[in-house]
Design a protein around this motif. Structure first.
Motif, mmCIF file in Angstrom:
data_model
loop_
_atom_site.group_PDB
_atom_site.id
_atom_site.type_symbol
_atom_site.label_atom_id
_atom_site.label_comp_id
_atom_site.label_asym_id
_atom_site.label_seq_id
_atom_site.Cartn_x
_atom_site.Cartn_y
_atom_site.Cartn_z
ATOM 1 N N ASP A 22 48.207 32.886 47.153
ATOM 2 C CA ASP A 22 47.130 33.293 47.841
ATOM 3 C C ASP A 22 46.462 33.983 46.377
ATOM 4 O O ASP A 22 45.615 34.326 45.937
ATOM 5 C CB ASP A 22 47.066 34.315 49.143
ATOM 6 C CG ASP A 22 47.157 32.848 50.330
ATOM 7 O OD1 ASP A 22 46.247 31.558 50.027
ATOM 8 O OD2 ASP A 22 47.039 33.278 50.598
ATOM 9 N N GLU A 23 47.078 34.958 46.280
ATOM 10 C CA GLU A 23 47.403 36.484 44.976
ATOM 11 C C GLU A 23 47.134 35.443 43.802
ATOM 12 O O GLU A 23 46.341 36.206 42.971
ATOM 13 C CB GLU A 23 48.377 37.158 44.793
ATOM 14 C CG GLU A 23 48.636 38.048 44.041
ATOM 15 C CD GLU A 23 49.418 39.543 44.380
ATOM 16 O OE1 GLU A 23 49.136 39.993 43.472
ATOM 17 O OE2 GLU A 23 49.859 39.256 45.741
ATOM 18 N N ARG A 25 46.202 32.569 43.481
ATOM 19 C CA ARG A 25 45.364 31.600 43.395
ATOM 20 C C ARG A 25 43.886 32.425 42.733
ATOM 21 O O ARG A 25 43.193 32.267 41.882
ATOM 22 C CB ARG A 25 44.588 30.791 44.705
ATOM 23 C CG ARG A 25 43.130 29.667 44.327
ATOM 24 C CD ARG A 25 43.208 29.478 45.707
ATOM 25 N NE ARG A 25 44.094 28.327 46.605
ATOM 26 C CZ ARG A 25 44.492 29.139 47.609
ATOM 27 N NH1 ARG A 25 43.997 30.132 48.309
ATOM 28 N NH2 ARG A 25 45.853 28.529 48.373
ATOM 29 N N GLY A 26 44.329 33.635 43.545
ATOM 30 C CA GLY A 26 42.787 34.890 42.745
ATOM 31 C C GLY A 26 43.431 35.020 42.092
ATOM 32 O O GLY A 26 41.849 35.046 40.875
ATOM 33 N N LYS A 28 44.100 33.144 39.112
ATOM 34 C CA LYS A 28 43.996 32.352 38.368
ATOM 35 C C LYS A 28 42.265 32.133 38.407
ATOM 36 O O LYS A 28 41.604 32.357 37.063
ATOM 37 C CB LYS A 28 45.109 30.813 39.239
ATOM 38 C CG LYS A 28 44.252 29.675 38.121
ATOM 39 C CD LYS A 28 44.799 28.446 38.363
ATOM 40 C CE LYS A 28 45.124 27.437 38.054
ATOM 41 N NZ LYS A 28 45.767 26.094 39.215
ATOM 42 N N GLU A 29 41.544 32.904 39.157
ATOM 43 C CA GLU A 29 39.872 32.020 39.426
ATOM 44 C C GLU A 29 39.507 33.336 38.234
ATOM 45 O O GLU A 29 39.033 33.341 37.507
ATOM 46 C CB GLU A 29 39.449 32.642 40.519
ATOM 47 C CG GLU A 29 39.774 30.998 41.725
ATOM 48 C CD GLU A 29 39.643 31.618 43.582
ATOM 49 O OE1 GLU A 29 39.319 32.820 43.353
ATOM 50 O OE2 GLU A 29 39.630 30.887 43.790
ATOM 51 N N GLN A 30 40.006 35.002 38.272
ATOM 52 C CA GLN A 30 39.686 35.850 37.830
ATOM 53 C C GLN A 30 40.424 35.125 36.020
ATOM 54 O O GLN A 30 38.943 35.362 35.593
ATOM 55 C CB GLN A 30 40.156 37.255 38.294
ATOM 56 C CG GLN A 30 40.306 37.788 39.324
ATOM 57 C CD GLN A 30 40.962 39.235 39.842
ATOM 58 O OE1 GLN A 30 41.363 39.851 38.493
ATOM 59 N NE2 GLN A 30 40.697 39.763 40.920
ATOM 60 N N ALA A 32 40.303 32.418 34.892
ATOM 61 C CA ALA A 32 38.972 31.298 34.302
ATOM 62 C C ALA A 32 37.696 32.159 34.413
ATOM 63 O O ALA A 32 37.629 31.559 33.644
ATOM 64 C CB ALA A 32 39.403 30.090 35.660
ATOM 65 N N LEU A 33 37.078 33.132 35.046
ATOM 66 C CA LEU A 33 35.672 33.914 34.348
ATOM 67 C C LEU A 33 36.272 34.413 33.366
ATOM 68 O O LEU A 33 35.427 34.334 32.399
ATOM 69 C CB LEU A 33 35.595 34.349 35.674
ATOM 70 C CG LEU A 33 35.431 33.423 37.031
ATOM 71 C CD1 LEU A 33 34.979 34.824 38.322
ATOM 72 C CD2 LEU A 33 34.091 33.501 37.228
ATOM 73 N N GLU A 36 36.106 31.899 30.540
ATOM 74 C CA GLU A 36 34.787 31.506 29.854
ATOM 75 C C GLU A 36 33.760 33.302 29.446
ATOM 76 O O GLU A 36 33.191 32.600 28.297
ATOM 77 C CB GLU A 36 34.122 31.145 31.436
ATOM 78 C CG GLU A 36 32.500 30.715 31.467
ATOM 79 C CD GLU A 36 32.142 30.369 33.273
ATOM 80 O OE1 GLU A 36 30.387 30.279 33.312
ATOM 81 O OE2 GLU A 36 33.266 29.939 33.665
#
Length: 113
Positions: A22-23, A25-26, A28-30, A32-33, A36
């Motif tokens: 879960d950590e 995944r978080g 990875k999302e950060q 990606a942001l 971008e």
């Protein structure tokens, strides 16, 4: 070790791996942001550089046609620019006082033609 202890250890490890997943995944999302946002800022920076170059070229063309329109250059002008960068007003209304934000009167001095 008996079977219950081994099972509880495996369950504990599984929970920790799930938490790490879960950590991850978080993160990875950060990431990606951030990628971008970085791309957006690079594109914006390129556009601003192009626009700045166009403006400089236009000003140089104007100066070539009419040398009287050149911006004031000299030690006094440099000192006022330095004062403004250090956070002081250089306009006649608030000269020498500390400025909190950009002042249109001060900026108009730099944009005189």
């Amino acid at each position: 070790m008996d079977k219950k202890e081994i099972f509880s250890q495996v369950s504990s490890i599984e929970e920790r791996i799930g938490g790490l997943h879960d950590e991850l995944r978080g993160l990875k999302e950060q990431l990606a942001l951030l990628i971008e946002e970085n791309h957006y800022l690079k594109v914006e920076n390129e556009n601003l550089r192009k626009r700045l170059n166009e403006t400089v070229e236009q000003e140089e063309a104007i100066e070539e046609r009419d040398p009287a329109k050149k911006k004031p250059v000299g030690e006094g002008y440099d000192n006022l620019a330095r004062l403004y960068q250090e956070g002081f007003h250089i306009c006649s209304t608030d000269y020498g006082s500390i400025r909190k934000d950009d002042c249109l009167f001060c900026l108009s001095f730099f944009n005189q033609k």
